[in-house]
Design an enzyme around this catalytic site. Sequence first.
Site, PDB file in Angstrom:
ATOM      1  N   LEU A 231      -4.006  -6.589  43.450  1.00 44.41           N
ATOM      2  CA  LEU A 231      -5.392  -6.878  43.783  1.00 44.41           C
ATOM      3  C   LEU A 231      -6.320  -5.941  43.025  1.00 44.41           C
ATOM      4  O   LEU A 231      -7.415  -6.322  42.606  1.00 44.41           O
ATOM      5  CB  LEU A 231      -5.618  -6.750  45.289  1.00 44.41           C
ATOM      6  N   TYR A 232      -5.903  -4.689  42.825  1.00 42.88           N
ATOM      7  CA  TYR A 232      -6.689  -3.748  42.030  1.00 42.88           C
ATOM      8  C   TYR A 232      -6.934  -4.327  40.635  1.00 42.88           C
ATOM      9  O   TYR A 232      -8.069  -4.312  40.136  1.00 42.88           O
ATOM     10  CB  TYR A 232      -5.962  -2.418  41.925  1.00 42.88           C
ATOM     11  N   ALA A 233      -5.888  -4.841  40.006  1.00 44.91           N
ATOM     12  CA  ALA A 233      -6.022  -5.426  38.675  1.00 44.91           C
ATOM     13  C   ALA A 233      -6.975  -6.616  38.689  1.00 44.91           C
ATOM     14  O   ALA A 233      -7.792  -6.785  37.777  1.00 44.91           O
ATOM     15  CB  ALA A 233      -4.655  -5.848  38.154  1.00 44.91           C
ATOM     16  N   THR A 235      -9.490  -7.125  40.674  1.00 48.53           N
ATOM     17  CA  THR A 235     -10.886  -6.692  40.796  1.00 48.53           C
ATOM     18  C   THR A 235     -11.396  -6.099  39.485  1.00 48.53           C
ATOM     19  O   THR A 235     -12.561  -6.261  39.136  1.00 48.53           O
ATOM     20  CB  THR A 235     -11.071  -5.673  41.932  1.00 48.53           C
TER      21      THR A 235
END
Length: 425
Positions: A231-233, A235
């Site tokens: 999910l970090y990627a 965003t």
Amino acid sequence: MNNRSSTSLSFGRRLLSVPVAYWHAAAIFLAVSMFATAFLVIAWLRSTQSTAVVLLVHPLSAKSAASVYKTCASSGSGLGKRYLVTGAAGFIGFHAAEQLRARGDVVVGVDNFNDYYPVSLKRARAQVLADKGVPVVELDLNDQEALQELFRLCSFTHVLHLAAQAGVRYAARNPFAYVQSNIAASVSLMEAMRLQKPMPALVYASSSSVYGLSKRFPFTEDDPVTQPASLYAATKRSLELLAHTYFNIYKMSVTGLRFFTVYGPWGRPDMSVMAFARNIVDGKPIRVFRGPNNTELARDFTYVGDIVSGVMAALDSAPLSADPKFPPTYRLYNLGNTKVHTVSEMVQTLQELMAMKAMVRYQPLGATGDVLRTNANITAAHAVLGYTPKTDLREGLREFVKWYFDYYGSDGKKRPADEVGYVPD
């Protein structure tokens, strides 16, 4: 009697003729509806409290406002450039702000000082910057009123946007924090930027994580980035797309920098180098993850000093926004080292430099969003920015170890209260 009175009387008689059972049913339905609505509101409030925190509007304090105004009124290097650094109390933001100030530039920092990792380290970085003439204002970028006040106090020529919710594994536990900090806050910032006249140029931090599940090595800027592994990627990729939108619609000058596994002095305690150093000092095991068939994780470890040299080059070469003579550009570059090392190789070098033995425990890589390997192609950054990383892993780790024992004492155990017992994800 007029027609309106006659109609009202007739309607009242019809109401009185409605059986009592119907009134009871209506009352029960209304009560149930109100209870259900209240339950849903309470459930929503509880869910937001456990996943994301939206700060209330807090205008800048008089002290912060005066500090920003005084800083921006100074001549700096005399070139008329004024830099806003978001995430200035963070790892890379601290080093970038320090370097900008060291060459005489006017620099203002902002940071929300969240507690994703021990805040004392952020406060220490901010104090170093303050001592060197860089105020770090405590401000959440989602607080649009405070952000607009900041832009009224200082007409920035450049914005270095490094503020973000970091960490791949933490996203599995708190996804809303990433949406709030990496997407919503970035839109809030770019909105404030586009309203300022003249509009500042934007240089922002992306990540090697956007390459996700790509099997093409080394990673190149024109590779497809449609399969994020975390999910970090996702965003960070969203930020790249949003920034392109502001370039396209408002002619904002935009430069994105994809950082590859940054390490060095004043590093983040949740990242491997610093977390491993702490465990080595404490005599605790180090977790080293392995992929399928015992595949070692490998990273393009990049020293923070090299990263900052690329950041400075991106700022110095950024075209003006909305310039009628020269069209602005949308640029995107990898900033890495290009030499890949396994995590075990990094641990081996680290323990040698610390003159302490590491206890390594290998374990399978779970479904956290981590990728097995990263590797940067920096051809474009070298050609346009002159970016040339000069620090190999051993030299960079040597600088980190020196700082670590300076900051945490000769035994490495002199820690602030909020770092005692801290365990990263």
